[in-house]
Structures are given as structure tokens and as C-alpha cells.
Design an enzyme around this catalytic site. Sequence first.
Site, PDB file in Angstrom:
ATOM      1  N   HIS A 141       0.879  -1.175   0.000  1.00  0.00           N
ATOM      2  CA  HIS A 141       0.000   0.000   0.000  1.00  0.00           C
ATOM      3  C   HIS A 141       0.916   1.225   0.000  1.00  0.00           C
ATOM      4  O   HIS A 141       2.023   1.178   0.522  1.00  0.00           O
ATOM      5  CB  HIS A 141      -0.831  -0.053   1.290  1.00  0.00           C
ATOM      6  CG  HIS A 141      -1.917   0.958   1.405  1.00  0.00           C
ATOM      7  ND1 HIS A 141      -1.667   2.271   1.724  1.00  0.00           N
ATOM      8  CD2 HIS A 141      -3.260   0.851   1.270  1.00  0.00           C
ATOM      9  CE1 HIS A 141      -2.823   2.930   1.776  1.00  0.00           C
ATOM     10  NE2 HIS A 141      -3.806   2.090   1.500  1.00  0.00           N
ATOM     11  N   ASP A 218       3.112  -4.573   8.047  1.00  0.00           N
ATOM     12  CA  ASP A 218       1.838  -3.879   7.924  1.00  0.00           C
ATOM     13  C   ASP A 218       0.723  -4.930   8.000  1.00  0.00           C
ATOM     14  O   ASP A 218       0.532  -5.704   7.060  1.00  0.00           O
ATOM     15  CB  ASP A 218       1.793  -3.123   6.590  1.00  0.00           C
ATOM     16  CG  ASP A 218       0.454  -2.451   6.337  1.00  0.00           C
ATOM     17  OD1 ASP A 218      -0.445  -2.553   7.198  1.00  0.00           O
ATOM     18  OD2 ASP A 218       0.302  -1.834   5.268  1.00  0.00           O
ATOM     19  N   GLN A 221      -4.468  -5.452   6.739  1.00  0.00           N
ATOM     20  CA  GLN A 221      -5.424  -6.404   6.165  1.00  0.00           C
ATOM     21  C   GLN A 221      -5.373  -7.746   6.883  1.00  0.00           C
ATOM     22  O   GLN A 221      -6.305  -8.548   6.750  1.00  0.00           O
ATOM     23  CB  GLN A 221      -5.139  -6.615   4.670  1.00  0.00           C
ATOM     24  CG  GLN A 221      -5.268  -5.359   3.822  1.00  0.00           C
ATOM     25  CD  GLN A 221      -6.695  -4.854   3.718  1.00  0.00           C
ATOM     26  OE1 GLN A 221      -7.663  -5.612   3.896  1.00  0.00           O
ATOM     27  NE2 GLN A 221      -6.856  -3.575   3.430  1.00  0.00           N
ATOM     28  N   LYS A 248     -10.573  -1.093  10.244  1.00  0.00           N
ATOM     29  CA  LYS A 248     -10.731  -2.320   9.456  1.00  0.00           C
ATOM     30  C   LYS A 248     -11.017  -3.534  10.343  1.00  0.00           C
ATOM     31  O   LYS A 248     -11.287  -4.619   9.843  1.00  0.00           O
ATOM     32  CB  LYS A 248      -9.489  -2.568   8.592  1.00  0.00           C
ATOM     33  CG  LYS A 248      -9.268  -1.497   7.511  1.00  0.00           C
ATOM     34  CD  LYS A 248      -8.159  -1.902   6.556  1.00  0.00           C
ATOM     35  CE  LYS A 248      -7.496  -0.731   5.864  1.00  0.00           C
ATOM     36  NZ  LYS A 248      -8.306  -0.085   4.846  1.00  0.00           N
ATOM     37  N   CYS A 388      -4.728   2.453  -3.666  1.00  0.00           N
ATOM     38  CA  CYS A 388      -3.489   2.917  -3.028  1.00  0.00           C
ATOM     39  C   CYS A 388      -2.355   1.911  -3.208  1.00  0.00           C
ATOM     40  O   CYS A 388      -1.513   1.747  -2.323  1.00  0.00           O
ATOM     41  CB  CYS A 388      -3.693   3.226  -1.543  1.00  0.00           C
ATOM     42  SG  CYS A 388      -4.903   4.516  -1.256  1.00  0.00           S
TER      43      CYS A 388
END
Lengths: 432, 148
Positions: A141, A218, A221, A248, A388
Site C-alpha cells: 500500500h 503492515d 489487512q 478495518k 493505493c
Amino acid sequence: MTTLSSTGHPALAGLLPELEVVRKDFPILERTLANGQALVYLDSANTSQKPQVVIDAMVDHLEHHNANIARAMHQLGAESTEAFEGARDKVAAFLGAPSRDEVIFTKNATEALNLVASTLAWKGPRQVGEGDEIVITEMEHHSNIVPWQLLTERTGATLRWFGLTEGGQLDLSDVDTLITERTKVVSFTWVSNMLGTINPVAAITRRAHEVGAIVVVDASQAAPQLPIDLAAMAPEERPDVVVFTGHKVVGPTGIGVLWGRAGLLAELPPFLGGGEMIETVRMERSTYAPIPHKFEAGTPPIVEAVGLGAAVDYLRHLGLDAVRDHEHAITAYALDGLATVPGLRVLGPLDATERGGAISFEVDGVHPHDIAQVLDSRGVAVRAGHHCAKPAHARFGVQSTTRMSSYLYTTPAEIDALVEALEYTRSYFKLD
Amino acid sequence: MSELDALYQEIILDHYKNPHHAGLRDPFEAEVHHVNPTCGDEVTLRVHVADGHVEDVSYDAVGCSISQASASVMADLVIGKPVDEAMAIHENFLTLMQGKGQVEPDEDVLEDGIAFAGVAKFPARVKCALLSWIAWKDATAQSLEAQS
């Protein structure tokens, strides 16, 4: 697919038990759109919907406990501080964090990544300089690309990255030429927001640690859909930093999380200066609070933290194993359904076991914006664009894609509605 | 007519499938590259101005049906016009797009451009329709500067 659920749809193995009851926890799923259309929300990788318990926790805090934290010498102040710090405990439990003090609240995952990338440019034992290398991947991202570009521009270090295979996996064939003794940071996504790919965190982390590099993951997700237990990971395979965002994981916007290994966080200089992050302030210089407050300057997003605490408790109550199985079942069902649409090409792994619940695709002859527009007219909410992740799109020679992303409340019937709406889109643009 | 049909008028779909004046050509005084950062639509556009007239507009665009059709209609409307008149058409189209669906389009001025009236009701798509127009204004201003 042998039994019928209460909704008359063939039940898939792996769906959340009592899915219809779970859906009732999310009031927005009951609403209708223009022309009485039912909402089919397939944009959860963008932001997830919120259960009533999260909404209630935030309203209750504002109605009954609102005060600033850690500086108000009154009962409300004590209650608010307790709620805020209680949220930190809940997030620590959600991540299996070795220590609750390693959980730093930020504005979002972007700020968490910028915190690390910025402080590494500054004077300190971990300061990055010329000749050093930062390794990222082509599937990141933008929020895990740009901060590292800024770091290398500021310090004269070099940015390098893993490429991708045709199938949407990290190309690890040149791992030993990419991760070397010059590597100071390896930063990569656990689950791709565009391709859905689940990356081998343990293997990459082990290799990076062999050369003494810091590993930043990261988990924006991953946190919503995979069980995470940091304490259970072997130390050499445990990343040094894991970040995710609240909105999220069925929590509110305005709050993110940086988990960092205590030893590393002690070595990094403070990010923002201000109230709360200090030990003492004199006009000449100041000394700083220990973690976590060292990195939490100013009044933090208190109500948002309370909401996030309720959110991660909700997910733990459902069970992250069950959420993962549900996502897996829905993703497999969606891949099968999408494969029936003529001219549709999925980017990323086609095996549901290798991916998360975000599926980006192209349809020959229709631009993603036009697909999203027609889908929206049928009540089906998806995302269209570059998500993104422009470099990942460029890697596959596409400018933009349409992305459906499911979550714990997604039903097989909603996937059917997506597939029907895609068929309708093709006929609307006269592609048959 | 449904809102969707109002958005995707036949005229728009026709221009999308068969864009007019597409491709990059010589001569030109200015070339610009504009992007819509939220969705990634891109246009490279050249303008050739001579004797106070827009002699040619050529472009290479990647994007949705609305942005592609808009480039095609824009080129139709401004090529051959005096620069002042072309700028007035640009203003007229801008007003229509920013009118939230409340502005009645003037067919005498906008011709096929009136088909975009439905786009004004979709805030997310207004930028798609305006991308090539704004690129054209930018390139035309640069062309005039290059000549002065």
C-alpha cells in the site's frame, strides 16, 4: 454444499455459525439504499462496518465517562484513564503482545509506519544513513512505500524491493541479494490489500534478523482476518513492529496501533513532542516518559481507543480462527463465482488458501469505475481504482481494478448478488 | 429514465467506443499530463493554437467511459473555434458539471456535451468528466504563452 441454511442458500463449510445472528450485530447491514435496494457491502478491506457493541461503547463513554486522561485529578478523569488503558490491554490481548506497554496508539496504520520511518532518520543507535538499505515489496500500500522513500531521501540510504511473480506472490528468489548486511529495515505487508496474497512473515523475518535488520509488518489487512499471537512466535521469526488500523477491525476511524518490541522502542527517539510523552520539561531540554507514553504526545483519541477495545473484544469473542475460516469459505466461493463471468480476470492468487478476502479483478471491455457505478445501482458496494497500490497495478500492466472485499458478515447470497450484478454490467455495456 | 441511464447516455457510450480526435499529433505548442489521483485516470493532451484559433487538440487518455467520452466531446467542441469562444464553452461545461444536476444545459453551446448533464448528479464522477477539459485549458494557456 449439501444442506440448506435458513436463508435457503446452500450452506458452505466454514461459515461463521449463526451468521444471520452475527449480521444483526451490525445495524448498517439492515439499511436500504436508493429505490429500496438492499445493501450488499463488499468493501470491507476499505473499511469494515461496526457492530452495535462498538457504537454503544463509544456512546457510553461520551455520555458517562468523558474526561481527559492521565492528567485530570477527578473521578471522571480516573474512569476515562481506566477505559483508555483498558483498551490498551484489550489490544495487547488481541495481538498476543508480550507486554501491554509495547502497544502504542496512533491515528492510523499510516501514522504508525511514519512513526517508525521518521524516527529512524533521526539521531540514535538505529539511525539510518548513506550506504544503508531499506527493503520493501512491490505489493505494498502507498502508506508502506512513501514513508520509506521519504526516509531514504532524507538519509541517503537506498530503497530496494521484492518483485512479484505472475501469480501475485512475492518473488523471493533473490532474497539473499536483497536482504544483506547493508539492510537496516525490511518492511512488508502481511496480507496484500490488492492481490489478497498472504506473505510468509516468519520466513522473511528470520532472514532479516540474520542480518540484524528491523522487521516492520503492515497488518492492516491481516489483523481483521487472521489470528495473531506475537508471544507464541519464535523470537527470531517475530517481527519487531506490527501495525494495523482500527477501522478495518470493526472499530472506529481515527485510531491505529503500533506494536513494537520494547527494546527497539527504547532505542528510537520520540516521534511527536508534547504533553503526555514527557517525564520532565525544563527550558533547556526535556526527558521522556517510558513506553507506551513516549510515543503518545498530546491528548490521544480516547473515545476511539474505547471503541477499538470493544471491537477487538468482539472479534476475540467470535474467535479469529472462526473469522479466518469464514473469510476463507467466502473467498473460495467468490473465486468460483467470479470465474463464471466471461472476460473476468482475477489478479493475485487463485487458491483461496493462499489469500485473504480482497479480490481485485478486471472485466474485458468495461472500466472499473463503470463496473462500480453499475454495481452501486444494484446496491452492491465495491471499490474501483488503484486501491493505493499503484506499483502493484503497474506490475500487472493495469491502471485500475475493481475490488470486492468480504468480511465476517458476508453471506454467500451477497456473492451471488455480486456475480449477478457483474452479468448485468456486461449486458448494460452490451458485451454479450 | 433511471439515474444510471441518465449517466450513461447513448451519446457518451458512442464517444467512449469511438473516440474522436484520439491519439497524439504534431504540430503542438504545449503538451500536458493530468491525472485524477483518487482513481488513477490519466490524460496526455496536446494543443496547437494558430491565429487565435484552436487548430488541433490531440490526446492519449486512460480511464473510464465518462472521462474518455468527455475528452472526445471536448475535442469536437473546441477544435476550429477561436480561443475565446472555446474558453467560453469550457466555462459553460464547468458550470454544468458543478451544478449538482440543477443547471439546464445549453445545447447550442455544448452540443453532444449536454449528455453529461446526468454526470453532475454523481459527485464522484464529476472529476472524470472534467479531467480532459482542465488539461485542455492548461495546455491552451501554455500554448498562448509559448507564442507570446
